[in-house]
Design an enzyme around this catalytic site. Structure first.
Site, mmCIF file in Angstrom:
data_model
loop_
_atom_site.group_PDB
_atom_site.id
_atom_site.type_symbol
_atom_site.label_atom_id
_atom_site.label_comp_id
_atom_site.label_asym_id
_atom_site.label_seq_id
_atom_site.Cartn_x
_atom_site.Cartn_y
_atom_site.Cartn_z
ATOM 1 N N CYS C 132 -12.684 21.841 26.103
ATOM 2 C CA CYS C 132 -11.359 21.362 26.473
ATOM 3 C C CYS C 132 -11.393 20.890 27.909
ATOM 4 O O CYS C 132 -12.125 21.416 28.717
ATOM 5 C CB CYS C 132 -10.338 22.485 26.373
ATOM 6 S SG CYS C 132 -10.421 23.286 24.801
ATOM 7 N N THR C 195 -17.457 19.813 17.393
ATOM 8 C CA THR C 195 -17.671 18.439 16.907
ATOM 9 C C THR C 195 -18.326 17.535 17.959
ATOM 10 O O THR C 195 -18.170 17.746 19.154
ATOM 11 C CB THR C 195 -16.329 17.822 16.482
ATOM 12 O OG1 THR C 195 -15.412 17.943 17.575
ATOM 13 C CG2 THR C 195 -15.754 18.539 15.287
HETATM 14 C C1 LIG Z 1 -9.608 19.127 11.359
HETATM 15 C C2 LIG Z 1 -10.440 19.966 12.261
HETATM 16 C C3 LIG Z 1 -9.840 20.779 13.216
HETATM 17 C C4 LIG Z 1 -10.596 21.567 14.078
HETATM 18 N N1 LIG Z 1 -9.981 22.375 14.990
HETATM 19 C C5 LIG Z 1 -10.725 23.187 15.795
HETATM 20 C C6 LIG Z 1 -10.115 24.093 16.700
HETATM 21 O O1 LIG Z 1 -8.894 24.195 16.777
HETATM 22 N N2 LIG Z 1 -10.913 24.855 17.498
HETATM 23 C C7 LIG Z 1 -12.282 24.781 17.435
HETATM 24 O O2 LIG Z 1 -12.953 25.489 18.175
HETATM 25 N N3 LIG Z 1 -12.891 23.952 16.557
HETATM 26 C C8 LIG Z 1 -12.147 23.152 15.746
HETATM 27 N N4 LIG Z 1 -12.782 22.312 14.845
HETATM 28 C C9 LIG Z 1 -14.247 22.304 14.785
HETATM 29 C C10 LIG Z 1 -14.754 23.171 13.614
HETATM 30 O O3 LIG Z 1 -14.382 24.516 13.785
HETATM 31 C C11 LIG Z 1 -16.281 23.068 13.485
HETATM 32 O O4 LIG Z 1 -16.875 23.495 14.692
HETATM 33 C C12 LIG Z 1 -16.724 21.648 13.194
HETATM 34 O O5 LIG Z 1 -15.856 21.039 12.285
HETATM 35 C C13 LIG Z 1 -18.164 21.574 12.643
HETATM 36 O O6 LIG Z 1 -18.283 22.250 11.432
HETATM 37 P P1 LIG Z 1 -18.225 21.502 9.982
HETATM 38 O O7 LIG Z 1 -19.201 20.374 10.061
HETATM 39 O O8 LIG Z 1 -18.558 22.558 8.991
HETATM 40 O O9 LIG Z 1 -16.829 21.000 9.841
HETATM 41 C C14 LIG Z 1 -12.009 21.526 13.987
HETATM 42 C C15 LIG Z 1 -12.610 20.712 13.018
HETATM 43 C C16 LIG Z 1 -11.860 19.945 12.169
HETATM 44 C C17 LIG Z 1 -12.552 19.088 11.150
#
Ligand SMILES: Cc1cc2nc3c(=O)[nH]c(=O)nc-3n(C[C@H](O)[C@H](O)[C@H](O)COP(=O)(O)O)c2cc1C
Ligand SMILES: Cc1cc2nc3c(=O)[nH]c(=O)nc-3n(C[C@H](O)[C@H](O)[C@H](O)COP(=O)(O)OP(=O)(O)OC[C@H]3O[C@@H](n4cnc5c(N)ncnc54)[C@H](O)[C@@H]3O)c2cc1C
Ligand SMILES: Cc1cc2nc3c(=O)[nH]c(=O)nc-3n(C[C@H](O)[C@H](O)[C@H](O)COP(=O)(O)OP(=O)(O)OC[C@H]3O[C@@H](n4cnc5c(N)ncnc54)[C@H](O)[C@@H]3O)c2cc1C
Ligand SMILES: Cc1cc2nc3c(=O)[nH]c(=O)nc-3n(C[C@H](O)[C@H](O)[C@H](O)COP(=O)(O)O)c2cc1C
Ligand code: FES
Ligand code: FES
Lengths: 305, 271, 305, 271
Positions: C132, C195
């Site tokens: 952040c 991400t």
């Molecule tokens: C729609 C969305 C919202 C997310 N919101 C957060 C969040 O609030 N805090 C956080 O640390 N990561 C957030 N992430 C990141 C996920 O927790 C995760 O680290 C990331 O999506 C990679 O994992 P994946 O490929 O399995 O989705 C978000 C991801 C997505 C797709």
């Protein structure tokens, strides 16, 4: 309507259209001559070259991943002597500009390569790959440290009057800082992105799939990251930017141009569709015709944010 | 050559093994035994890369396949091992696939008077049928075929129909001799002193054993290799194997896709 | 054979199996209760929380990409007061540990959140999102600067005795350096990756597709990058690592464990298959049974390189 | 509820528009008009995310569909706009798709004595048929249907068969009145002073016009919105719209997938 103008210019190199072939994915051009009319693409960028022949990594060297592929070729190449003797003669037969991608392990090697290539008339320009370990500085990659990048680019700049394109690695916190360093060292253009470092594992054998353990991720999976970096860099520097990363269609290529790229490179797509580069140029032209745009240059950086 | 092929038939010939016949341009009839094709399994991005398959057979049929200008066909024999081959196995008559063919350097047919020994392990027989077809016209051909179990022994009758003498061995003895096919072949070579050429395709351990037998007995031997491939045309350098003179300073890498997939065994480094 | 042991422990939090749900992709658990037996997963990580309610970004906020998706939710959340009042009561009804993901704009905000969450018995642990912008330092992201990360983690550490997991951003040159900074500040565990920053463009409108211009890339497309970073970090630090990024199957999850992860998080997969987390845990168990492995912990870091 | 559905039929009803009938569990017969479903178009990763579609109809057939335990069916009406809908359009009788349904908050059927005005733009009619079916039993229903050209005017006979009075307008006048359907509807509302409820679904500019008419005439109005969705269940916050009290400090975002897709027009911020 007349045929739209697809020509662009990168650091004095005139391209009939913005589609180049990415280094390492198109051999030395010759390999694809059966599938692509090489006279219909913008430029050919040859496989990364070093002073001496380089063996590259053990195999397996490639692995498909979701929407992309990992490669750990390890920059295998024939070395500059064999390149000049065996590969340049073919490039001479094609009117499309040939841009030579190269790399070294020290600043001096980069400079020496540039000096030698400077004398070769068939070489329209150079693309320097700085995603390589800096042997003198404990293996830190030139492409992740602005000062190291500056010194390499500066040395190449002083060794040649030909156009110098610097190819940036995406494995950095701040791509703009890297771009600035290269622009400061008087690079004529920047190309990005090279591959993202990744890894694949075989659960059955409990081993990394690539013999080199890690490899470079390319293909449509990386396109969003590439597009973001091209946009950031194109906003920040005055020199032209070449967009690379997951381009599979004319639409993809035009998106990179909207983001600020003057030209693009097609890499992984050549593997699935050996005619991809020519097709993409044609699709770009079709789009311009259908949209009534007379000059592709109108689209460069035309993104409305 | 790149072409869009129509699937004529796609049948499971043994559990997990499919034989697929597709349309091909007439030029393909000139393909060399041992050359291969790259198949784009789907137009989509999953799987992303093409998949390489040996040429099991090429031929020309008398009746025209409707909607297809040429009566030349290409046959593949493939084993379902992952998502590409799984997807392929779902294709039906009339579906399309995008093909690049013929690729690579095939088998050298050698001197007609020498006996030809074909050695295939499992799906490794894929390029040997088309080879056998070319060889039987000129030479005596014996075919040694190995597999884990009887389900892995394919197309024996096809080979026999060509007039090829066929020997089968399985690891579990469910068909033919029990044991390694290389042992059966070695016996034959050692017992019959005449000059021969071995043509082998199969898993790496089998090829190594064959190469060792060839070395010890001074027999000509060509092997067809597999490798992970991205481009299939010598551009990506993904598929290399070490040539006999390889050293890190003076690399002698060969592309399986372009210099091979068929190599004289003594051109390779077998370590 | 007896049922294999899938339990793992992260910083004192006992998980019945290594599958957690990733923050922001599973709401507050309640939303998925109809599709997942919440008693069959390792832990629930809740949506990123801030002190005050946060509006997040304008829409569109999501876009599918090849093998992945971009999101620019902008950390919309109800704020800690509403969280405690409206979301915690449901979490109380589930025996599965709830880990609260949170973020701030200043070190002080992070510390204050930690202090308040420290008092809530339903909160088994905290995951701090350091991807952040650091408001006090001109928007530089906490998660890309080791010193900034250190100070944030240290402040949180001092504010709570509950387990502190730090979630790392992949948008850095050197993930290991970031991991070290967090470990030095006495984080109990690390989770990665968040991400990758990416972008998507609509050629027709010539606009970025996301209202926020850039967004975070997740899904199977990023798995190779995630796996590489988890491997690098797990080798480098002594504290447990939680693997995240493109996990869709039990095989994916086990690959992360081989790379050194003690547990994993499932994110994007929840959207295509709301039962993904439970299914992945089951697939892991099946694999252990079929492979005759009695304890999943045997696989942690078992990669042979 | 998540279920694997079998496709009963999938027909192109107008160029680029398909009507698909699939099997559904009996519980789905209780779905509210205006609720929607999330379809996983392929088991593969391309497309990755599910796609949302309104419930065009739900019903129970007398004869059993073979191989399916329940005779409940679900109908979707969709327009091919991108890769998900393109893939869907290639499905045949007997193929399968994975469905989550019913999702979201549907229409409030309101007081029976009020006249119901349905306004649909293009594919926006999708959720209105099932709504009309529920409404006609209790109320007088008029249906105003707009589209660019006659090809975008779907299922008029179906609505008429329900006993709904139907008015059509097209931008190019190829069917019904030439012009905007909202203008035709506005005339009706202003001319006939009795209390009504408007139910609208279609493109945003149409919904804005409808909301403005509702505001000016003091008419009840419910709108069904579209938004990009990832989860469909209120978890990802991808699909939000601003509620009437929204301010950056005190956010009032509503999830289209959970709080909607149907909203009373006066609950939203229309800027
Ligand atoms: C729609 C969305 C919202 C997310 N919101 C957060 C969040 O609030 N805090 C956080 O640390 N990561 C957030 N992430 C990141 C996920 O927790 C995760 O680290 C990331 O999506 C990679 O994992 P994946 O490929 O399995 O989705 C978000 C991801 C997505 C797709
Ligand atoms: C020149 C050549 C000719 C071939 N001819 C045939 C043939 O005629 N019939 C046939 O069935 N197969 C043949 N193969 C092997 C065939 O290409 C692979 O089985 C196929 O690509 C697997 O694709 P997939 O998507 O099903 O498997 P994937 O999902 O890609 O992989 C499944 C498993 O197969 C292994 N694998 C995948 N690709 C290769 C490869 N190229 N080499 C070795 N192992 C691999 C992987 O390690 C993995 O364990 C040939 C390979 C080459 C290089
Ligand atoms: C609650 C709800 C109910 C819906 N009901 C129906 C229905 O009954 N019938 C129907 O045909 N469509 C309906 N839609 C729209 C439908 O979901 C999209 O058309 C579909 O997801 C497009 O998928 P695609 O892969 O074909 O297109 P993509 O390749 O994803 O996109 C193609 C184009 O469509 C636009 N688009 C994609 N998804 C959406 C979306 N969710 N909202 C707005 N624009 C979008 C994109 O901007 C792009 O220009 C509904 C949407 C929602 C949110
Ligand atoms: C097999 C392979 C080999 C590559 N070799 C080189 C190289 O020698 N030098 C270089 O600068 N980039 C090399 N690259 C990177 C590509 O030029 C390109 O930057 C990258 O693949 C991203 O583009 P793409 O997604 O279109 O493939 C290679 C990529 C691949 C896939
Ligand atoms: S597969 Fe690309 S060089 Fe052989
Ligand atoms: S689509 Fe995820 S919250 Fe609405």
């Amino acid at each position: 309507m007349n045929r739209p103008d697809l020509s662009v210019e990168i650091a004095g190199i005139k391209l009939r259209n913005p589609v180049m072939t990415a280094s390492g994915t198109f051999g030395y051009g010759e390999e694809f001559a059966e599938y692509v009319d090489l006279e219909q693409i913008g430029a050919i960028i040859t496989k990364g070259l070093s002073l001496k022949p380089k063996a590259g990594n053990p195999t397996p060297r490639i692995q498909e991943t979701t929407g992309g592929m990992l490669n750990a070729i390890g920059l295998q190449n024939v070395g500059i002597d064999a390149f000049l003797e065996k590969k340049v003669p073919f490039l001479r037969t094609v009117s499309t500009p040939a841009i030579v991608n190269f790399f070294g392990n020290t600043v001096e090697e980069y400079a020496e390569l540039a000096e030698r290539l400077d004398k070769i008339p068939e070489v329209a320009g150079m693309e320097i790959n700085i995603s390589c370990p800096n042997v003198k500085h404990g293996g830190i990659v030139f492409g992740t440290e602005p000062k190291a990048a500056y010194s390499v680019v500066k040395a190449v700049r002083e060794a040649t009057i030909k156009p110098v394109i610097v190819k940036l690695s995406p494995n950095v916190t701040d791509i703009v800082e890297m771009a600035w360093a290269c622009a400061d060292a008087e690079a004529d253009a920047l190309s990005l992105i090279n591959t993202l470092t990744g890894m694949a594992i075989d659960l059955k054998t409990r081993r990394p799939i690539l013999a080199n353990v890690t490899g470079g991720l390319s293909g449509p999976a990386v396109k969003p990251v590439a597009l973001r970096m091209v946009w950031q860099v194109a906003k920040a520097v005055k020199i032209p930017v070449i967009g690379i990363g997951g381009i599979m269609t004319g639409t993809d290529a035009l998106e990179f141009m909207l983001a600020g790229a003057t030209a693009v490179q097609v890499g992984t797509a050549n593997f699935l569709d050996p005619a991809a580069s020519e097709r993409i140029a044609r699709e770009m032209e079709q789009y311009l015709v259908e949209s009534g745009i007379s000059d592709v240059k109108e689209l460069i950086g035309a993104l409305q944010v | 050559m790149q072409f869009r092929a129509t699937i004529i038939s796609n049948q499971e010939v043994s559990p997990g093994y499919f034989r697929m016949r597709i349309t091909a341009p007439p030029e393909l009839a000139g393909a060399q035994p041992g050359q291969f094709v790259m198949v784009r399994v789907r137009d989509a991005i999953d799987p992303l890369l093409r998949r390489p398959f040996g040429i099991f057979d090429v031929g020309t049929v008398l009746s025209e396949y409707p909607g297809c200008s040429s009566a030349t066909y290409l046959e593949l024999l493939y084993k379902v091992v992952g998502k590409g081959t799984e997807a392929l196995s779902t294709y039906h008559h009339g579906d399309h696939v995008d093909i690049i063919a013929p690729l690579g350097t095939g088998f050298d047919l050698g001197a007609p008077e020498e006996e030809k020994i074909l050695v295939g392990g499992g799906i490794g027989i894929a390029p040997l049928y088309y080879l056998a077809k070319s060889l039987v016209e000129r030479s005596r051909v014996r075919f040694f075929l190995g597999g884990r179990t009887r389900d892995d022994i394919l197309c024996v009758t096809e080979f026999e129909r060509l007039g090829v003498e066929t020997y089968v061995a399985t690891d579990d003895g469910t068909l033919g001799d029990r044991g390694l096919v290389t042992e059966v072949m070695e016996r034959h070579i050692r017992e019959d002193g005449r000059k021969k050429t071995i043509y082998a395709c199969g898993p790496m351990p089998m090829l190594k054993a064959v190469a060792e037998i060839a070395r010890q007995t001074g027999t000509h031997c060509q092997v067809s290799l597999e490798a992970y491939m991205a481009c299939g045309m010598g551009a990506c350098l993904g598929c290399v194997v070490k040539g006999k003179d390889h050293a890190d300073e003076t690399p002698d890498y060969r592309c399986v896709c372009k210099d091979g997939p068929v190599f004289a065994f003594d051109q390779l480094m077998w370590v």
